[in-house]
Design a protein around this motif. Sequence first.
Motif, PDB file in Angstrom:
ATOM      1  N   ASP A  15       0.835  -1.207   0.000  1.00  0.00           N
ATOM      2  CA  ASP A  15       0.000   0.000   0.000  1.00  0.00           C
ATOM      3  C   ASP A  15       0.868   1.255   0.000  1.00  0.00           C
ATOM      4  OD1 ASP A  15      -2.238  -1.543   0.027  1.00  0.00           O
ATOM      5  OD2 ASP A  15      -2.888  -1.010   2.060  1.00  0.00           O
ATOM      6  N   ALA A  16       1.982   1.214   0.719  1.00  0.00           N
ATOM      7  CA  ALA A  16       2.871   2.386   0.745  1.00  0.00           C
ATOM      8  C   ALA A  16       3.315   2.710  -0.685  1.00  0.00           C
ATOM      9  CB  ALA A  16       4.081   2.125   1.639  1.00  0.00           C
ATOM     10  N   LEU A  17       3.719   1.679  -1.425  1.00  0.00           N
ATOM     11  CA  LEU A  17       4.147   1.891  -2.819  1.00  0.00           C
ATOM     12  C   LEU A  17       2.981   2.411  -3.662  1.00  0.00           C
ATOM     13  CD1 LEU A  17       6.200  -1.403  -3.301  1.00  0.00           C
ATOM     14  CD2 LEU A  17       7.114   0.897  -3.709  1.00  0.00           C
ATOM     15  N   THR A  18       1.849   1.746  -3.548  1.00  0.00           N
ATOM     16  CA  THR A  18       0.692   2.096  -4.397  1.00  0.00           C
ATOM     17  C   THR A  18       0.207   3.515  -4.102  1.00  0.00           C
ATOM     18  OG1 THR A  18       0.034  -0.220  -4.318  1.00  0.00           O
ATOM     19  CG2 THR A  18      -1.614   1.340  -5.105  1.00  0.00           C
TER      20      THR A  18
ATOM     21  N   LYS B  50      -1.561   6.226 -17.300  1.00  0.00           N
ATOM     22  CA  LYS B  50      -0.788   5.272 -18.106  1.00  0.00           C
ATOM     23  C   LYS B  50       0.684   5.671 -18.302  1.00  0.00           C
ATOM     24  CE  LYS B  50      -4.356   2.846 -20.742  1.00  0.00           C
ATOM     25  NZ  LYS B  50      -5.351   2.802 -19.780  1.00  0.00           N
ATOM     26  N   SER B  51       1.173   6.536 -17.450  1.00  0.00           N
ATOM     27  CA  SER B  51       2.605   6.886 -17.501  1.00  0.00           C
ATOM     28  C   SER B  51       3.447   5.628 -17.359  1.00  0.00           C
ATOM     29  CB  SER B  51       2.973   7.778 -16.308  1.00  0.00           C
ATOM     30  OG  SER B  51       2.490   9.065 -16.485  1.00  0.00           O
ATOM     31  N   VAL B  52       4.607   5.657 -18.000  1.00  0.00           N
ATOM     32  CA  VAL B  52       5.530   4.527 -17.877  1.00  0.00           C
ATOM     33  C   VAL B  52       6.428   4.741 -16.654  1.00  0.00           C
ATOM     34  CG1 VAL B  52       7.525   3.391 -18.955  1.00  0.00           C
ATOM     35  CG2 VAL B  52       5.506   3.993 -20.333  1.00  0.00           C
ATOM     36  N   ILE B  53       6.571   3.702 -15.836  1.00  0.00           N
ATOM     37  CA  ILE B  53       7.507   3.738 -14.704  1.00  0.00           C
ATOM     38  C   ILE B  53       8.522   2.619 -14.902  1.00  0.00           C
ATOM     39  CG2 ILE B  53       7.767   3.533 -12.203  1.00  0.00           C
ATOM     40  CD1 ILE B  53       5.127   4.799 -11.808  1.00  0.00           C
TER      41      ILE B  53
ATOM     42  N   ALA C 227      -1.723   1.637  -9.384  1.00  0.00           N
ATOM     43  CA  ALA C 227      -1.827   3.099  -9.408  1.00  0.00           C
ATOM     44  C   ALA C 227      -2.208   3.608 -10.811  1.00  0.00           C
ATOM     45  CB  ALA C 227      -0.507   3.720  -8.954  1.00  0.00           C
ATOM     46  N   GLY C 228      -2.351   2.684 -11.757  1.00  0.00           N
ATOM     47  CA  GLY C 228      -2.825   3.079 -13.097  1.00  0.00           C
ATOM     48  C   GLY C 228      -1.722   3.418 -14.084  1.00  0.00           C
ATOM     49  N   TYR C 229      -0.514   2.971 -13.803  1.00  0.00           N
ATOM     50  CA  TYR C 229       0.603   3.272 -14.701  1.00  0.00           C
ATOM     51  C   TYR C 229       1.064   2.011 -15.432  1.00  0.00           C
ATOM     52  CZ  TYR C 229       0.651   7.229 -11.427  1.00  0.00           C
ATOM     53  OH  TYR C 229       0.286   8.292 -10.641  1.00  0.00           O
ATOM     54  N   GLN C 230       2.046   2.186 -16.325  1.00  0.00           N
ATOM     55  CA  GLN C 230       2.572   1.047 -17.076  1.00  0.00           C
ATOM     56  C   GLN C 230       3.977   0.691 -16.607  1.00  0.00           C
ATOM     57  OE1 GLN C 230       1.904   0.981 -21.405  1.00  0.00           O
ATOM     58  NE2 GLN C 230       1.082   3.042 -21.106  1.00  0.00           N
ATOM     59  N   ILE C 231       4.247  -0.632 -16.591  1.00  0.00           N
ATOM     60  CA  ILE C 231       5.545  -1.127 -16.112  1.00  0.00           C
ATOM     61  C   ILE C 231       6.524  -1.208 -17.277  1.00  0.00           C
ATOM     62  CG2 ILE C 231       6.744  -3.110 -15.095  1.00  0.00           C
ATOM     63  CD1 ILE C 231       3.813  -4.017 -14.170  1.00  0.00           C
TER      64      ILE C 231
ATOM     65  N   ILE D 103       7.031  -9.055  -6.184  1.00  0.00           N
ATOM     66  CA  ILE D 103       6.012  -8.561  -7.125  1.00  0.00           C
ATOM     67  C   ILE D 103       5.272  -7.315  -6.625  1.00  0.00           C
ATOM     68  CG2 ILE D 103       4.161 -10.074  -6.289  1.00  0.00           C
ATOM     69  CD1 ILE D 103       3.311 -10.354  -9.305  1.00  0.00           C
ATOM     70  N   ALA D 104       5.334  -7.037  -5.322  1.00  0.00           N
ATOM     71  CA  ALA D 104       4.654  -5.843  -4.793  1.00  0.00           C
ATOM     72  C   ALA D 104       5.081  -4.580  -5.536  1.00  0.00           C
ATOM     73  CB  ALA D 104       4.948  -5.693  -3.309  1.00  0.00           C
ATOM     74  N   THR D 105       6.351  -4.532  -5.949  1.00  0.00           N
ATOM     75  CA  THR D 105       6.873  -3.337  -6.624  1.00  0.00           C
ATOM     76  C   THR D 105       6.063  -3.046  -7.896  1.00  0.00           C
ATOM     77  OG1 THR D 105       9.064  -3.997  -5.840  1.00  0.00           O
ATOM     78  CG2 THR D 105       8.999  -2.306  -7.549  1.00  0.00           C
ATOM     79  N   THR D 106       5.888  -4.060  -8.711  1.00  0.00           N
ATOM     80  CA  THR D 106       5.185  -3.845  -9.983  1.00  0.00           C
ATOM     81  C   THR D 106       3.664  -3.877  -9.798  1.00  0.00           C
ATOM     82  OG1 THR D 106       5.723  -6.176 -10.372  1.00  0.00           O
ATOM     83  CG2 THR D 106       6.950  -4.523 -11.635  1.00  0.00           C
ATOM     84  N   GLU D 107       3.187  -4.627  -8.806  1.00  0.00           N
ATOM     85  CA  GLU D 107       1.745  -4.579  -8.515  1.00  0.00           C
ATOM     86  C   GLU D 107       1.326  -3.137  -8.240  1.00  0.00           C
ATOM     87  OE1 GLU D 107       0.512  -8.736  -6.260  1.00  0.00           O
ATOM     88  OE2 GLU D 107       1.515  -7.188  -5.103  1.00  0.00           O
ATOM     89  N   ALA D 108       2.184  -2.419  -7.516  1.00  0.00           N
ATOM     90  CA  ALA D 108       1.861  -1.039  -7.148  1.00  0.00           C
ATOM     91  C   ALA D 108       1.785  -0.142  -8.379  1.00  0.00           C
ATOM     92  CB  ALA D 108       2.904  -0.511  -6.173  1.00  0.00           C
ATOM     93  N   VAL D 109       2.707  -0.364  -9.320  1.00  0.00           N
ATOM     94  CA  VAL D 109       2.700   0.452 -10.550  1.00  0.00           C
ATOM     95  C   VAL D 109       1.370   0.261 -11.264  1.00  0.00           C
ATOM     96  CG1 VAL D 109       3.798   0.761 -12.815  1.00  0.00           C
ATOM     97  CG2 VAL D 109       5.215   0.340 -10.787  1.00  0.00           C
ATOM     98  N   SER D 110       0.949  -0.989 -11.437  1.00  0.00           N
ATOM     99  CA  SER D 110      -0.313  -1.269 -12.128  1.00  0.00           C
ATOM    100  C   SER D 110      -1.500  -0.755 -11.320  1.00  0.00           C
ATOM    101  CB  SER D 110      -0.480  -2.770 -12.366  1.00  0.00           C
ATOM    102  OG  SER D 110       0.632  -3.287 -13.045  1.00  0.00           O
TER     103      SER D 110
END
Length: 384
Positions: free
Chosen positions: A74-77, A88-91, A108-112, A99-106
């Motif tokens: 949740d902190a990441l998201t 849809k910004s790219v991060i 939050a509505g962004y692209q990995i 996987i929490a790192t990339t779960e947070a990117v998605s």
Amino acid sequence: MVGVETSTSETLTPIPLVNLHRQIASLQEPISAAIAGVMSRADFIHGKAVAEFETAFAQWVGLPYCVGVGNGTDALTLMLRAAKLPEKSVIVTTPMSFIATTEAVSAAGYQIAFADIDPDTYGLSASALESVLAEQRASAILPVHLYGQSCDMLAIMELASRYQCQVFEDVAQAHGAKLNNQSVGSFGRASAYSFYPGKNLGAFGDGGAVVTADPDLAEEVRKLANHGRLSKYEHLCEGVNSRLDTLQAAILQVKLACIDQWNAQRRHWAAQYHQMLADVSEIKLPQVLLGSEPVYHLFVIQVENRDALMQALKQQGIASGIHYPIPLHRQPAYAHLNLPVGRFPNAEKLASQALSLPLFPEMLEEECLRVVQALRTFYGYSPL
Ligand SMILES: Cc1ncc(COP(=O)(O)O)c(C=O)c1O
């Protein structure tokens, strides 16, 4: 009992990867008092201990704002949502993380997007990152200070400024790690911490925090984490319910007083491993970035015959772990990204060879030595 049921492992005391019992035993009294304090106040939600811990933790990292939340994911998201990057910004992040790192990117509505890791220090490689940034427009970079070592933040910050990206740090594994005397988590716009029990600073359950020097971002995280609330029943937006539990905050406050000492003890055991395994050429030991002061959340070696070694350690009652066996770009969850085998060779090699050895502050000299002897014996080196 850890280990195969053989006469050898049955007679040896198991050595776990992490032993929380010793730490808890050493803090029984102050933690019981902290819990009793919460019980007496009965301020279980957003209680006094949360505000006190937030202030102390921000100060310890060296930044003005800390917002406690329910867990590191949740902190990441919430940190990334609060950044309000264009939809849809790219991060760009690493393929070698939980996987929490990339779960947070998605979430939050962004692209990995991924960039490969440095083969020696395991963090995001600056040169790989530069190639990705030159190829595609990215709004942000999300380095992960893997296993407790700082990424090359000076190079990453320089690239971020050149390519006009924001930087957010995943510090779930690196509480207190430093680069050039600066705490990781204080380089980018904001950083996310996890207080999962086995982390360097761990609660008695889930917990997390966002730390930042940006008052607007801190306020936005606080709002999002509390149902988008401005006042009790006035909601500016839809948020979530993600609170740092008051009991957990009270426990974390006690443990925060010990973390510098615990991190120093982790460095001591890492130095012991380095010294006693230096001549074992079959083992690649973790390399330390120049100017970096790691906190060894994990002590990860690289070996070619990992399965056989794990089995041999297990027979000696010694636990070992793999962090992580499948890099993120090869996870079924990311099949839609169409990233083939060989796309990030350094991450793939680490995933196939990484082996985490027991390391925790309260480890004993004889335990460290037993791990070393088991490794030396396996590779045919004389015991020390
Ligand atoms: C690198 C990394 N990021 C994020 C997280 C997520 O933290 P939590 O388990 O508190 O949600 C973890 C936890 O394992 C982690 O190792």
